[in-house]
Each structure stands twice: as structure tokens, then as C-alpha cells.
Design a protein around this motif. Structure first.
Motif, PDB file in Angstrom:
ATOM      1  N   ILE A  36     -22.947 -10.209  31.952  1.00 40.98           N
ATOM      2  CA  ILE A  36     -21.605  -9.484  31.983  1.00 40.98           C
ATOM      3  C   ILE A  36     -21.305  -9.273  33.546  1.00 40.98           C
ATOM      4  O   ILE A  36     -21.926  -8.282  34.270  1.00 40.98           O
ATOM      5  CB  ILE A  36     -21.546  -8.045  31.076  1.00 40.98           C
ATOM      6  CG1 ILE A  36     -22.071  -8.417  29.736  1.00 40.98           C
ATOM      7  CG2 ILE A  36     -20.111  -7.310  31.296  1.00 40.98           C
ATOM      8  CD1 ILE A  36     -22.230  -7.372  28.913  1.00 40.98           C
ATOM      9  N   ARG A  70     -19.814 -13.809  31.025  1.00 40.75           N
ATOM     10  CA  ARG A  70     -18.511 -13.474  30.830  1.00 40.75           C
ATOM     11  C   ARG A  70     -18.004 -12.168  31.344  1.00 40.75           C
ATOM     12  O   ARG A  70     -18.905 -11.502  32.153  1.00 40.75           O
ATOM     13  CB  ARG A  70     -18.310 -12.988  29.260  1.00 40.75           C
ATOM     14  CG  ARG A  70     -19.107 -11.967  28.945  1.00 40.75           C
ATOM     15  CD  ARG A  70     -19.202 -11.518  27.482  1.00 40.75           C
ATOM     16  NE  ARG A  70     -19.948 -12.408  26.649  1.00 40.75           N
ATOM     17  CZ  ARG A  70     -19.907 -12.489  25.380  1.00 40.75           C
ATOM     18  NH1 ARG A  70     -19.110 -11.657  24.728  1.00 40.75           N
ATOM     19  NH2 ARG A  70     -20.756 -13.282  24.739  1.00 40.75           N
ATOM     20  N   HIS A  73     -15.343  -6.234  29.553  1.00 42.50           N
ATOM     21  CA  HIS A  73     -14.070  -5.725  28.900  1.00 42.50           C
ATOM     22  C   HIS A  73     -13.349  -4.813  29.949  1.00 42.50           C
ATOM     23  O   HIS A  73     -13.811  -3.871  30.522  1.00 42.50           O
ATOM     24  CB  HIS A  73     -14.536  -4.928  27.484  1.00 42.50           C
ATOM     25  CG  HIS A  73     -13.246  -4.494  26.961  1.00 42.50           C
ATOM     26  ND1 HIS A  73     -12.446  -3.378  27.021  1.00 42.50           N
ATOM     27  CD2 HIS A  73     -12.766  -5.492  25.800  1.00 42.50           C
ATOM     28  CE1 HIS A  73     -11.572  -3.391  26.066  1.00 42.50           C
ATOM     29  NE2 HIS A  73     -11.655  -4.533  25.146  1.00 42.50           N
ATOM     30  N   PRO A  80     -18.565  -5.996  24.954  1.00 42.09           N
ATOM     31  CA  PRO A  80     -19.419  -7.024  25.058  1.00 42.09           C
ATOM     32  C   PRO A  80     -20.752  -6.778  24.409  1.00 42.09           C
ATOM     33  O   PRO A  80     -21.344  -7.836  24.111  1.00 42.09           O
ATOM     34  CB  PRO A  80     -19.343  -7.379  26.660  1.00 42.09           C
ATOM     35  CG  PRO A  80     -18.874  -6.372  27.317  1.00 42.09           C
ATOM     36  CD  PRO A  80     -17.838  -5.408  26.333  1.00 42.09           C
TER      37      PRO A  80
END
Length: 145
Positions: A36, A70, A73, A80
């Protein structure tokens, strides 16, 4: 048989050997490594990243050790985590997170996963830079006006 998912997270601005050490160690703790990457607007504990969100995510995703990268959020860091459902979250050796507070926050949200911290990487040679801040300082010193 389910895969043991591991989460690593961070800013990952100006990738360096310290980042790679962290991600390799995190990957060794499971079958899949999900990373993340913090959104620039959510980085409040230090100077904002130099590189934009997408570029940092793309660089992390390009590393062989990473199965999925990714962006975090924008409003809730646990979104996530809930989506990935990891067995373990691996914090970087110098990340500002409090492990016990994170465990408590996960438990309060019904998220059951281990929280651990990666080891530090010693420089492989004199002058090796293992932090984005050190890289930026050297750039300013050697190339700044």
C-alpha cells in the motif's frame, strides 16, 4: 489452500536499497506481498513525497518481489487492509507507526492479522544511502545552487 498474504506500506519516494530490503523481508513472511503506497495528501508525519502518487505506485509495482501495489485509501487506511485480508502487516524498521496502537485499531475493526516490524538494513558500503531524506540531502549538496 489459501495464500498467506502480507502487507507492507509506506511512502516509497525515490526507491532505494532500504526499501528493497524492507519489501524482500516482508515477502519472505508469506506467499503474496501486497504493498500500500501512501497518497501524497496523507503523508503528514514528514515532508511530502517528491514523486506523485501514480509514479511511486508504478515503481513499487515493477519490483519482482511485489505481487500487488495499490494506493492507499484517501480517507481510511483500513479500507485496503480489509480488502486484502492479510495474515500479517509488516512495518518498516523506522516507520512512525505504534505497533500496539495498530493492533488495537485492527482488533476494534474486526481485522485479525499479525503486526510485526522489519529489520534495519546496514549500509553495504561506505556512502550507501538508505533513506529518501539522505538522497535528497546529497542531491541538494552536490547539485543545488
Amino acid at each position: 489452500m489459501s495464500e498467506r498474504r502480507v502487507v507492507a506500506q509506506g511512502t516509497f519516494d525515490l526507491l532505494h536499497p532500504g526499501h528493497l530490503h524492507y519489501l524482500k523481508e516482508a515477502r519472505s513472511m508469506g506467499d503474496e506481498l501486497h504493498v500500500i503506497v501512501a497518497r501524497r495528501r496523507n503523508v503528514t508525519h514528514k515532508a511530502p513525497p517528491v514523486l506523485d502518487d501514480r509514479q511511486r505506485r508504478d515503481m513499487v509495482a515493477a519490483l519482482d518481489v511485489v505481487d500487488d501495489a495499490r494506493l492507499g485509501h484517501p480517507d481510511d487506511i483500513f479500507v485496503p487492509i480489509r480488502e486484502i485480508d492479510p495474515a500479517v502487516i509488516v512495518l518498516g524498521h523506522d516507520q512512525h507507526h505504534d505497533e500496539d496502537a495498530l493492533r488495537d485499531a485492527l482488533a476494534a475493526r474486526g481485522l485479525d492479522c499479525e503486526v510485526t516490524r522489519a529489520s534495519a538494513r546496514d549500509p553495504a558500503y561506505d556512502g550507501e544511502l538508505l533513506s529518501t531524506g539522505s538522497i535528497i540531502d546529497r542531491i541538494v549538496t552536490e547539485r543545488g545552487d
